[in-house]
Enzyme design. Structure first.
Site, PDB file in Angstrom:
ATOM      1  N   TYR A 107     -40.771 -13.069   1.254  1.00 46.42           N
ATOM      2  CA  TYR A 107     -39.849 -14.037   2.451  1.00 46.42           C
ATOM      3  C   TYR A 107     -39.751 -14.267   3.655  1.00 46.42           C
ATOM      4  O   TYR A 107     -39.859 -15.344   4.510  1.00 46.42           O
ATOM      5  CB  TYR A 107     -38.491 -14.113   1.803  1.00 46.42           C
ATOM      6  CG  TYR A 107     -37.996 -14.446   0.143  1.00 46.42           C
ATOM      7  CD1 TYR A 107     -38.264 -15.622  -0.132  1.00 46.42           C
ATOM      8  CD2 TYR A 107     -37.934 -13.080  -0.003  1.00 46.42           C
ATOM      9  CE1 TYR A 107     -38.455 -16.055  -1.616  1.00 46.42           C
ATOM     10  CE2 TYR A 107     -37.018 -13.704  -1.575  1.00 46.42           C
ATOM     11  CZ  TYR A 107     -37.732 -14.397  -1.909  1.00 46.42           C
ATOM     12  OH  TYR A 107     -37.725 -15.134  -3.635  1.00 46.42           O
ATOM     13  N   GLU A 193     -36.771   3.418 -23.288  1.00 41.65           N
ATOM     14  CA  GLU A 193     -38.471   2.377 -23.501  1.00 41.65           C
ATOM     15  C   GLU A 193     -37.484   1.290 -23.014  1.00 41.65           C
ATOM     16  O   GLU A 193     -37.498   0.654 -22.233  1.00 41.65           O
ATOM     17  CB  GLU A 193     -38.974   2.399 -24.098  1.00 41.65           C
ATOM     18  CG  GLU A 193     -39.558   1.178 -24.154  1.00 41.65           C
ATOM     19  CD  GLU A 193     -40.694   0.959 -25.294  1.00 41.65           C
ATOM     20  OE1 GLU A 193     -41.125  -0.989 -25.618  1.00 41.65           O
ATOM     21  OE2 GLU A 193     -40.715   1.430 -26.302  1.00 41.65           O
TER      22      GLU A 193
END
Length: 365
Positions: A107, A193
């Protein structure tokens, strides 16, 4: 935006600063001779550059192939400028003993980098080029992982983090190196997961129903911070680490990343891999053993088959014959299954029967 002080030793800082200075000195030397400077970056996207060590996992070969980033080539001139900017930013960060996030860097210079992914890649390339861990550059990544269970620790700024809540998980820290005073009575660590499965286990209060434990999820393919966190806990607590992934090529690859590392981050393998990780489930053989209903199974797609073929050729597969057997069974049956498929047996089967029995009777590979 610069953040709080980072955990770096003076010797480590000097090493990083010297490495950056050497790169800049070489560029200046070429310019003084009216030569176009170039940067040499190890190729992080080729299996030819990776070797396998059963103790460490995937690591970058010392004689790795490289990419030449030339300042006078239209195809690489922008990349050359981007690398110089990252070197400049990291030099300032290390010199001032502060740190910044990759998002901050993007940014601050959106026109130069164009996207967050470019910053992510360049930072890792610079880390690889300088042969120093990314955290030593003072550049941190925003974490996407979550953690819960029998665990308390202090962040670098002194904030006390308590992960015991059974209703809300804690975001994995962006500054793993700064974590200290880890306290836990956990008997094991469970890597989950998927976030959906993690939230279900959290809702079912798994850590209270079983032995004290720690659960962590990287929400799919794990970010570096999630991997660093698991490694740090394993180093400090010396407890078993299990993985709970889908019985599909995608899940197996995620498990392998935690255990053996990844090709792209092979230059930092020693701080990221956990060689003793065990495959708790969901095993392809579990689908037959538990007689999971056929309508809960999913046929392998062509993409799945290609991924499975790729996994079977990985250098670490021969080191795990039982894993190889499971992958061959999946290849033969041509079916995959998500962890949620166990709900077809019973709504609470995963939490109340499958995991307790697996952990009690040693049903892992």
């Amino acid at each position: 935006m610069m953040r709080n002080r980072a955990a770096r030793e003076p010797e480590e800082e000097r090493q990083v600063l010297n490495s950056i200075e050497n790169v800049i000195l070489e560029i200046v030397t070429h310019l003084s001779k009216s030569e176009a400077p170039a940067l040499v970056i190890p190729n992080r996207s080729s299996w030819d550059n990776v070797s396998f060590d059963s103790v460490i996992g995937l690591q970058m070969s010392s004689a790795s192939a490289v990419r030449m980033i030339r300042s006078d080539c239209p195809k690489t001139a922008t990349t050359f400028s981007q690398i110089l900017k990252i070197l400049s930013v990291t030099y300032t960060l290390v010199q001032s003993n502060t740190y910044s996030t990759k998002r901050d860097i993007y940014y601050n210079y959106p026109q130069l980098f164009g996207s967050q992914k470019v910053v992510d890649k360049i930072v890792d390339d610079v880390s690889c080029m300088l042969k120093v861990p990314r955290r030593s550059l003072g550049v941190l990544a925003t974490s996407k992982g979550l953690i819960s269970g029998d665990l308390c620790y202090l962040e670098e700024d002194g904030t006390r983090i308590d992960c015991h809540s059974s209703t809300a998980a804690v975001a994995v820290s962006s500054n793993i190196a700064g974590i200290r005073n880890i306290f836990s009575s956990a008997k094991f660590i469970l890597i989950v997961e998927k976030d959906a499965t993690f939230q279900r286990l959290l809702h079912d209060d798994l850590c209270a129903k079983l032995s004290p434990c720690i659960m962590i999820t990287g929400k799919g393919f794990p970010d570096v911070n999630s991997r660093l966190m698991v490694r740090k806990l394993w180093d400090v607590l010396h407890v078993p680490v299990f993985t709970l992934v889908d019985a599909d090529p995608h899940g197996i690859e995620i498990m392998c990343i935690y255990k053996y590392g990844s090709m792209a981050m092979s230059f930092e393998a020693e701080s990221l891999t956990i060689p003793s990780i065990k495959w708790l489930g969901l095993l392809p053989s579990d689908l037959e053993r538990l007689q999971v209903p056929r309508n809960a199974l999913i046929p392998l797609t062509k993409t799945d088959e290609n991924k499975l073929d790729s996994l079977l050729k990985r250098p670490y597969v021969t080191d795990q014959p039982e894993w190889l057997k499971e992958m061959k069974l999946m290849q033969k049956n041509r079916f995959k299954a998500e962890i949620q498929s166990l709900a077809a047996i019973g709504p609470d089967f995963l939490t109340n029967i499958y995991l307790p029995n697996k952990l009690r009777y040693g049903g892992w590979l």
